[in-house]
Design a protein around this motif. Sequence first.
Motif: not given
Length: 211
Positions: A168-185
Amino acid sequence: MTQHDTETGADLDLDRDLRDRRLAVGLVVGGLIGLVAAAVLLVERIHLAEDPTYVPSCSINPILSCGNVMQTPQAALLGFPNPLIGVAAFPVVIATGMALLAGARFARWYWAGLQAGVTVALALIGWLAFQSLYRIGALCPYCMVVWVVVIPTFWYVTRRNLREGVLGEAARDGGLRRFLDGWSAPLLFGVYAVVVLLILQRFWSYWSTLL
């Protein structure tokens, strides 16, 4: 369209290709490891079915004991040995990774289907882990190899699908994606750490005798 816009678009495509290539390598390696573990476990299950006195190679001690786990109802959740699920599913993971390495581009529906598959796989190993720890009271080493593979497979497929808007577009542009990208490892490491701590805590009375 300006030259800058063209260059920016090309950079984005290159970044996407690099990320998909890294994901592809992970899918191939993880899929192969999972397939080998599931296949070996299936062979061991067949031997045990043929000879009830057979001791599987992964029965190491009272806690790390495939034999104890294989003979429980949880080991045949759908009416057949659970390893058959892995033997059928991991080749799909491997084929997806190989196709990506060859330059394939999959439609959104394919990624959505893969997301559904890895989500079900994660739920299944979560349930099996709970059963092993708190109902069966024994661990299957080959099963744990599958756990180790499924967790990052789910993690990185989900990250990719979030980033590409499959969820979904909302999930792509939301804070969750950025959070997971920054804290993945750290988050992935944290999941493994929790599982290890649960295993240590549940069977500490046995592990302490080995110290």
